[in-house]
Design an enzyme around this catalytic site. Structure first.
Site, PDB file in Angstrom:
ATOM      1  CE  LYS A   1      10.278   0.670   1.674  1.00  0.00           C
ATOM      2  NZ  LYS A   1       8.966   0.123   1.963  1.00  0.00           N
TER       3      LYS A   1
ATOM      4  CE  LYS B   1       8.122   5.443   3.268  1.00  0.00           C
ATOM      5  NZ  LYS B   1       7.174   4.295   3.215  1.00  0.00           N
TER       6      LYS B   1
HETATM    7  N1  C2G Z   1      -1.327   3.264   1.507  1.00  0.00           N
HETATM    8  C1  C2G Z   1      -2.614   3.477   0.909  1.00  0.00           C
HETATM    9  N2  C2G Z   1      -3.257   4.554   1.436  1.00  0.00           N
HETATM   10  C2  C2G Z   1      -2.447   5.466   2.007  1.00  0.00           C
HETATM   11  C3  C2G Z   1      -1.255   4.858   2.461  1.00  0.00           C
HETATM   12  C4  C2G Z   1      -0.733   3.895   2.201  1.00  0.00           C
HETATM   13  O1  C2G Z   1      -3.331   2.599   0.081  1.00  0.00           O
HETATM   14  N3  C2G Z   1      -3.221   6.497   2.395  1.00  0.00           N
HETATM   15  C5  C2G Z   1      -0.632   1.795   0.945  1.00  0.00           C
HETATM   16  C6  C2G Z   1       0.347   1.971   0.076  1.00  0.00           C
HETATM   17  O2  C2G Z   1       0.136   2.238  -1.230  1.00  0.00           O
HETATM   18  C7  C2G Z   1       1.086   0.548   0.298  1.00  0.00           C
HETATM   19  C8  C2G Z   1       0.743   0.319   1.629  1.00  0.00           C
HETATM   20  O3  C2G Z   1      -0.161   0.966   2.099  1.00  0.00           O
HETATM   21  O4  C2G Z   1       0.565  -0.471  -0.584  1.00  0.00           O
HETATM   22  C9  C2G Z   1       1.770   0.498   2.681  1.00  0.00           C
HETATM   23  O5  C2G Z   1       2.325   1.787   2.440  1.00  0.00           O
HETATM   24  P1  C2G Z   1       3.755   2.132   2.995  1.00  0.00           P
HETATM   25  O6  C2G Z   1       3.944   1.401   4.439  1.00  0.00           O
HETATM   26  O7  C2G Z   1       3.881   3.647   2.708  1.00  0.00           O
HETATM   27  O8  C2G Z   1       4.731   1.549   1.828  1.00  0.00           O
HETATM   28  P2  C2G Z   1       5.765   1.889   0.903  1.00  0.00           P
HETATM   29  O9  C2G Z   1       6.569   2.594   1.472  1.00  0.00           O
HETATM   30  O10 C2G Z   1       4.837   2.051  -0.403  1.00  0.00           O
HETATM   31  O11 C2G Z   1       6.442   0.482   0.394  1.00  0.00           O
HETATM   32  O12 C2G Z   1       8.710  -2.872  -2.058  1.00  0.00           O
HETATM   33  C10 C2G Z   1       7.402  -2.040  -1.823  1.00  0.00           C
HETATM   34  C11 C2G Z   1       7.599  -1.149  -0.748  1.00  0.00           C
HETATM   35  O13 C2G Z   1       8.025  -1.775   0.345  1.00  0.00           O
HETATM   36  C12 C2G Z   1       6.002  -0.500  -0.547  1.00  0.00           C
END
Ligand code: C2G
Length: 131
Positions: A45, A47
């Site tokens: 990612k 990240k």
């Molecule tokens: N999320 C949300 N609202 C936000 C930020 C995040 O609803 N303002 C949700 C994202 O949609 C996700 C969860 O919180 O469902 C975790 O977000 P992230 O840590 O950014 O996850 P991500 O990088 O999208 O990883 O295999 C799937 C990935 O691991 C998802």
């Protein structure tokens, strides 16, 4: 007993994450969070999370909606996780809309929840930088 799973990095935990976890738990009785490892975050990612895996795991485990935290270290594990953990519902934010529909072939319901607007880990980092 309906079992729910969701996946993510959950770095710099914020109310958008909590909104997601609360609604995910409301869909069932037991919520598993598959938490991205530091290596998965970086290799897949691009990240670099501020908090390491163990710190992010400890924070998630302190949330009343979360029943179990497992590691997410590859994109493909979802198919097997569904069976290994007897999952009924896969949940994730709608920024992933449509990306995981294939999990329905495994007999798992797939739910995309609306993202909470105006908050993200990236936003937090840039806001703090500007202060
Ligand atoms: N999320 C949300 N609202 C936000 C930020 C995040 O609803 N303002 C949700 C994202 O949609 C996700 C969860 O919180 O469902 C975790 O977000 P992230 O840590 O950014 O996850 P991500 O990088 O999208 O990883 O295999 C799937 C990935 O691991 C998802």
């Amino acid at each position: 007993m309906k079992r729910v799973i969701t996946y993510g990095t959950f770095d710099l935990l914020h109310y958008g994450h909590i909104n997601l976890l609360r609604r995910a738990k409301e869909l069932g009785d037991y919520l598993i969070v598959a938490l991205s490892t530091d290596e998965f975050n970086w290799n897949e990612k691009r990240k670099k999370s501020y908090f390491g895996f163990e710190q992010r795991k400890a924070m998630l485990e302190a949330i009343k909606y979360v029943d179990e935290v497992i590691a997410e270290d590859n994109w493909e594990q979802k198919r097997t996780d569904i069976h290994t953990h007897n999952v009924d519902i896969f949940v994730i934010g709608d920024d992933w809309q449509g990306k995981f529909d294939f999990l329905e072939e495994e007999g798992c319901q797939v739910v995309y929840l609306t993202r909470t607007p105006e908050i993200s880990t990236t936003q937090i980092k840039s806001d703090i930088k500007q202060k």
